[in-house]
Design a protein around this motif. Structure first.
Motif, PDB file in Angstrom:
ATOM      1  N   CYS A   8       0.947  -0.971   0.107  1.00 28.68           N
ATOM      2  CA  CYS A   8       0.059  -0.002  -0.017  1.00 28.68           C
ATOM      3  C   CYS A   8       0.944   1.128  -0.073  1.00 28.68           C
ATOM      4  O   CYS A   8       0.233   2.335   0.475  1.00 28.68           O
ATOM      5  CB  CYS A   8      -0.854  -0.070   1.209  1.00 28.68           C
ATOM      6  SG  CYS A   8      -1.936  -1.469   1.204  1.00 28.68           S
ATOM      7  N   SER A   9       2.102   1.274  -0.600  1.00 28.91           N
ATOM      8  CA  SER A   9       2.933   2.328  -0.731  1.00 28.91           C
ATOM      9  C   SER A   9       3.099   3.038   0.777  1.00 28.91           C
ATOM     10  O   SER A   9       2.508   4.217   0.680  1.00 28.91           O
ATOM     11  CB  SER A   9       2.423   3.271  -1.771  1.00 28.91           C
ATOM     12  OG  SER A   9       2.188   2.559  -2.963  1.00 28.91           O
ATOM     13  N   PRO A  10       3.373   2.240   1.788  1.00 34.08           N
ATOM     14  CA  PRO A  10       3.635   3.080   2.913  1.00 34.08           C
ATOM     15  C   PRO A  10       4.623   4.437   3.171  1.00 34.08           C
ATOM     16  O   PRO A  10       5.407   4.187   2.226  1.00 34.08           O
ATOM     17  CB  PRO A  10       4.059   2.074   3.994  1.00 34.08           C
ATOM     18  CG  PRO A  10       4.900   1.138   2.817  1.00 34.08           C
ATOM     19  CD  PRO A  10       4.479   0.963   1.797  1.00 34.08           C
ATOM     20  N   ASP A  11       4.326   5.222   4.001  1.00 37.49           N
ATOM     21  CA  ASP A  11       5.087   6.294   4.006  1.00 37.49           C
ATOM     22  C   ASP A  11       6.090   6.139   5.150  1.00 37.49           C
ATOM     23  O   ASP A  11       7.480   6.725   5.235  1.00 37.49           O
ATOM     24  CB  ASP A  11       4.665   7.579   4.871  1.00 37.49           C
ATOM     25  CG  ASP A  11       3.477   7.867   3.699  1.00 37.49           C
ATOM     26  OD1 ASP A  11       3.751   7.785   2.380  1.00 37.49           O
ATOM     27  OD2 ASP A  11       2.380   8.662   4.109  1.00 37.49           O
ATOM     28  N   LEU A  12       6.024   4.981   5.937  1.00 38.13           N
ATOM     29  CA  LEU A  12       7.026   4.592   7.038  1.00 38.13           C
ATOM     30  C   LEU A  12       6.982   2.993   7.141  1.00 38.13           C
ATOM     31  O   LEU A  12       6.115   2.421   7.088  1.00 38.13           O
ATOM     32  CB  LEU A  12       6.657   5.038   8.387  1.00 38.13           C
ATOM     33  CG  LEU A  12       7.345   4.648   9.771  1.00 38.13           C
ATOM     34  CD1 LEU A  12       8.927   5.103   9.449  1.00 38.13           C
ATOM     35  CD2 LEU A  12       7.019   5.279  11.097  1.00 38.13           C
ATOM     36  N   ILE A  13       8.420   2.634   7.173  1.00 39.01           N
ATOM     37  CA  ILE A  13       8.524   0.986   7.099  1.00 39.01           C
ATOM     38  C   ILE A  13       9.231   0.993   8.475  1.00 39.01           C
ATOM     39  O   ILE A  13      10.266   1.318   8.676  1.00 39.01           O
ATOM     40  CB  ILE A  13       9.199   0.583   5.822  1.00 39.01           C
ATOM     41  CG1 ILE A  13       8.486   1.010   4.750  1.00 39.01           C
ATOM     42  CG2 ILE A  13       9.341  -0.843   5.873  1.00 39.01           C
ATOM     43  CD1 ILE A  13       9.075   0.656   3.290  1.00 39.01           C
ATOM     44  N   ILE A  14       8.770  -0.004   9.003  1.00 38.99           N
ATOM     45  CA  ILE A  14       9.479  -0.337  10.601  1.00 38.99           C
ATOM     46  C   ILE A  14       9.940  -1.900  10.369  1.00 38.99           C
ATOM     47  O   ILE A  14       9.192  -2.604  10.240  1.00 38.99           O
ATOM     48  CB  ILE A  14       8.781  -0.117  11.801  1.00 38.99           C
ATOM     49  CG1 ILE A  14       8.089   1.293  12.214  1.00 38.99           C
ATOM     50  CG2 ILE A  14       9.555  -0.387  13.028  1.00 38.99           C
ATOM     51  CD1 ILE A  14       7.273   1.504  13.052  1.00 38.99           C
ATOM     52  N   CYS A  15      11.373  -2.086  10.441  1.00 44.45           N
ATOM     53  CA  CYS A  15      11.982  -3.450  10.186  1.00 44.45           C
ATOM     54  C   CYS A  15      12.599  -3.655  11.517  1.00 44.45           C
ATOM     55  O   CYS A  15      13.447  -2.898  12.038  1.00 44.45           O
ATOM     56  CB  CYS A  15      12.934  -3.350   9.214  1.00 44.45           C
ATOM     57  SG  CYS A  15      12.540  -2.653   7.506  1.00 44.45           S
ATOM     58  N   ASP A  16      12.064  -4.680  12.172  1.00 47.93           N
ATOM     59  CA  ASP A  16      12.493  -5.121  13.492  1.00 47.93           C
ATOM     60  C   ASP A  16      13.403  -6.518  13.082  1.00 47.93           C
ATOM     61  O   ASP A  16      12.837  -7.543  13.208  1.00 47.93           O
ATOM     62  CB  ASP A  16      11.323  -5.068  14.389  1.00 47.93           C
ATOM     63  CG  ASP A  16      11.789  -5.818  15.918  1.00 47.93           C
ATOM     64  OD1 ASP A  16      13.069  -5.688  15.931  1.00 47.93           O
ATOM     65  OD2 ASP A  16      10.991  -5.691  16.689  1.00 47.93           O
ATOM     66  N   GLU A  17      14.654  -6.340  13.272  1.00 42.90           N
ATOM     67  CA  GLU A  17      15.332  -7.451  12.926  1.00 42.90           C
ATOM     68  C   GLU A  17      15.160  -8.355  11.740  1.00 42.90           C
ATOM     69  O   GLU A  17      14.960  -9.769  11.887  1.00 42.90           O
ATOM     70  CB  GLU A  17      15.474  -8.393  14.268  1.00 42.90           C
ATOM     71  CG  GLU A  17      15.956  -7.651  15.595  1.00 42.90           C
ATOM     72  CD  GLU A  17      17.021  -7.706  16.034  1.00 42.90           C
ATOM     73  OE1 GLU A  17      17.952  -8.231  15.331  1.00 42.90           O
ATOM     74  OE2 GLU A  17      17.257  -7.436  17.468  1.00 42.90           O
ATOM     75  N   PRO A  18      14.855  -7.730  10.422  1.00 42.27           N
ATOM     76  CA  PRO A  18      14.335  -8.464   9.572  1.00 42.27           C
ATOM     77  C   PRO A  18      15.148  -9.494   8.970  1.00 42.27           C
ATOM     78  O   PRO A  18      14.457 -10.422   8.391  1.00 42.27           O
ATOM     79  CB  PRO A  18      14.094  -7.454   8.448  1.00 42.27           C
ATOM     80  CG  PRO A  18      15.009  -6.558   8.792  1.00 42.27           C
ATOM     81  CD  PRO A  18      15.273  -6.516  10.227  1.00 42.27           C
ATOM     82  N   THR A  19      16.455  -9.648   9.346  1.00 40.61           N
ATOM     83  CA  THR A  19      17.255 -10.639   8.788  1.00 40.61           C
ATOM     84  C   THR A  19      17.660 -11.590   9.818  1.00 40.61           C
ATOM     85  O   THR A  19      18.444 -12.480   9.505  1.00 40.61           O
ATOM     86  CB  THR A  19      18.164 -10.068   7.717  1.00 40.61           C
ATOM     87  OG1 THR A  19      19.105  -9.167   8.701  1.00 40.61           O
ATOM     88  CG2 THR A  19      17.589  -9.504   6.818  1.00 40.61           C
ATOM     89  N   THR A  20      17.333 -11.373  11.211  1.00 37.80           N
ATOM     90  CA  THR A  20      18.204 -12.122  12.302  1.00 37.80           C
ATOM     91  C   THR A  20      17.809 -13.645  12.060  1.00 37.80           C
ATOM     92  O   THR A  20      18.761 -14.329  12.475  1.00 37.80           O
ATOM     93  CB  THR A  20      17.876 -11.609  13.500  1.00 37.80           C
ATOM     94  OG1 THR A  20      17.861 -10.160  13.608  1.00 37.80           O
ATOM     95  CG2 THR A  20      18.412 -12.152  14.531  1.00 37.80           C
ATOM     96  N   ALA A  21      16.787 -13.975  11.419  1.00 40.53           N
ATOM     97  CA  ALA A  21      16.243 -15.474  11.530  1.00 40.53           C
ATOM     98  C   ALA A  21      16.991 -16.209  10.340  1.00 40.53           C
ATOM     99  O   ALA A  21      16.926 -17.375  10.044  1.00 40.53           O
ATOM    100  CB  ALA A  21      14.925 -15.677  11.612  1.00 40.53           C
ATOM    101  N   LEU A  22      17.673 -15.440   9.270  1.00 41.58           N
ATOM    102  CA  LEU A  22      18.192 -15.877   8.062  1.00 41.58           C
ATOM    103  C   LEU A  22      19.504 -16.275   8.166  1.00 41.58           C
ATOM    104  O   LEU A  22      20.427 -15.810   8.782  1.00 41.58           O
ATOM    105  CB  LEU A  22      17.977 -15.063   6.961  1.00 41.58           C
ATOM    106  CG  LEU A  22      16.266 -14.647   6.805  1.00 41.58           C
ATOM    107  CD1 LEU A  22      16.161 -13.506   5.922  1.00 41.58           C
ATOM    108  CD2 LEU A  22      15.547 -15.753   6.588  1.00 41.58           C
ATOM    109  N   ASP A  23      20.131 -17.204   7.266  1.00 39.59           N
ATOM    110  CA  ASP A  23      21.533 -17.504   7.422  1.00 39.59           C
ATOM    111  C   ASP A  23      22.235 -16.342   6.607  1.00 39.59           C
ATOM    112  O   ASP A  23      21.685 -15.532   5.787  1.00 39.59           O
ATOM    113  CB  ASP A  23      21.980 -18.685   6.677  1.00 39.59           C
ATOM    114  CG  ASP A  23      21.596 -19.085   5.187  1.00 39.59           C
ATOM    115  OD1 ASP A  23      22.032 -18.182   4.308  1.00 39.59           O
ATOM    116  OD2 ASP A  23      20.613 -19.794   4.858  1.00 39.59           O
TER     117      ASP A  23
END
Ligand SMILES: Nc1ncnc2c1ncn2[C@@H]1O[C@H](COP(=O)(O)OP(=O)(O)O)[C@@H](O)[C@H]1O
Ligand SMILES: [Mg+2]
Length: 324
Positions: free
Chosen positions: A171-186
């Motif tokens: 929905c074309s956000p104005d704010l994106i909050i990323c909380d540890e978005p890659t912590t679970a990935l290798d």
């Protein structure tokens, strides 16, 4: 550029039988349009709580007990849940560590995208489907039609997080909050996803709050960085200043413990101790028990967050005295 988000003195308290403890203590920052703020600190420092407080996901026994969150000029603190829900997912998108918190495990990925678009925007189903396919390829997944018809369980962890990113962008956000978005990935997938997030945030012109326990990751993603310790901001400045000349012993220690700065044999730089328990905080500076530079003043008084030419720091010592 105008400020899209103004957070002032934001505080969250936890009520227990033994009393009230502050989980977030007077967090203050501004975020400009198109800018990324990195939030860094060890586990338990209050990073996720900050994200929750901004988007109004704080409930009993937790309470926002002070402060303000102005988003595009509107006060979000105290806004009815119904209004907040209109913000979440539309103007403010979230990407969490675990993709499955945002996905329905048994619904086809394409359908989830279509439903999100239709829930927030008045477009035809046909247009929503076309946009979903477009988003799937934008997040770097080949064969969008094939992915469209798969359920999350049929995808890898990295693919799933790409779908979550597509959902966030729906929905074309104005704010994106990323909380540890890659912590679970290798590690390899982590890098790819970080590059993707950075590219898409830049292209979309959205502002971003990027949360990570890893100072190295934040350095690659953010314009400004806020270092949190035990619910407080201990340092806040542009990323170059914090990275080149960290002005708080905790930031220094976080940086020193990055893999590239640690000798493999002698992990001298690894930080000792842990974040204090909220119901048993030190009397003085919250970092004092772990700080190699602490003296009597640090153990008896709490330093305030001071602004020195736009570089905020919470420490009694002068920056040039920090030798850690
Ligand atoms: N639902 C909750 N109820 C009570 N305390 C909580 C809750 N969630 C988190 N906390 C506490 O708040 C502090 C900050 O947690 P959190 O924001 O999850 O840290 P981070 O994301 O930096 O790892 C921690 O001490 C944690 O134990
Ligand atoms: Mg967290």
């Amino acid at each position: 550029m105008e400020d899209i988000l103004k957070v002032k003195d934001l505080s969250v308290a936890l009520k227990t039988q033994d009393g009230i403890s502050r989980i977030l203590d007077k967090i203050t920052f501004n975020l400009k349009k198109g800018e990324t703020l990195g939030v860094v600190g060890e586990s338990g420092c209050g990073k996720s709580m900050l994200a929750s407080a901004i988007i109004g996901l704080i409930s009993d026994p937790l309470k926002v007990d002070d402060g303000s969150v102005l988003f595009e000029g509107e006060e979000l603190i105290g806004l009815p849940e119904k209004r907040l829900r209109e913000y979440r997912g539309k103007k403010i998108a979230m990407i969490f560590q675990d993709p499955m918190t945002s996905l329905n495990p048994i619904m086809k990925c394409g359908k989830q995208l279509v439903e999100t678009i239709l829930a927030h925007e008045k477009v035809s189903k046909k247009d929503a489907i076309a946009r979903s396919l477009d988003l799937i390829s934008q997040v770097g997944l080949d064969n969008p039609k094939e992915i469209y018809n798969k359920i999350p369980a049929q995808l890898s962890g990295g693919q799933r997080q790409r779908i979550v990113i597509a959902m966030a962008l729906c929905c074309s956000p104005d704010l994106i909050i990323c909380d540890e978005p890659t912590t679970a990935l290798d590690v390899v997938i982590q890098k790819q996803i970080l590059i993707l997030i950075k590219k898409l945030v830049r292209e979309s012109g959205a502002s971003c709050i990027f949360i990570s326990h890893d100072m190295g990751v934040v350095a690659n993603m953010a314009d400004n960085v806020m270092v949190m310790y035990a619910g407080q901001v201990v340092e806040y400045a542009d990323i170059k200043s914090v990275f080149r000349s960290p002005a708080h012993p905790y930031s220094k220690a976080l940086q020193a413990s990055l893999p590239q700065n640690v000798e493999e044999k002698e992990r001298l730089n690894e930080m000792k101790g842990s974040v204090p328990m909220l119901d048993n905080l030190p009397a003085g500076c919250l970092f004092e028990p772990r700080c190699p530079m602490a003296d009597w003043r640090c153990s008896t008084n709490r330093p305030e967050l001071k602004n020195v030419h736009g570089h905020y720091r919470r420490c009694f010592k002068k920056p040039e005295e920090l030798t850690v």
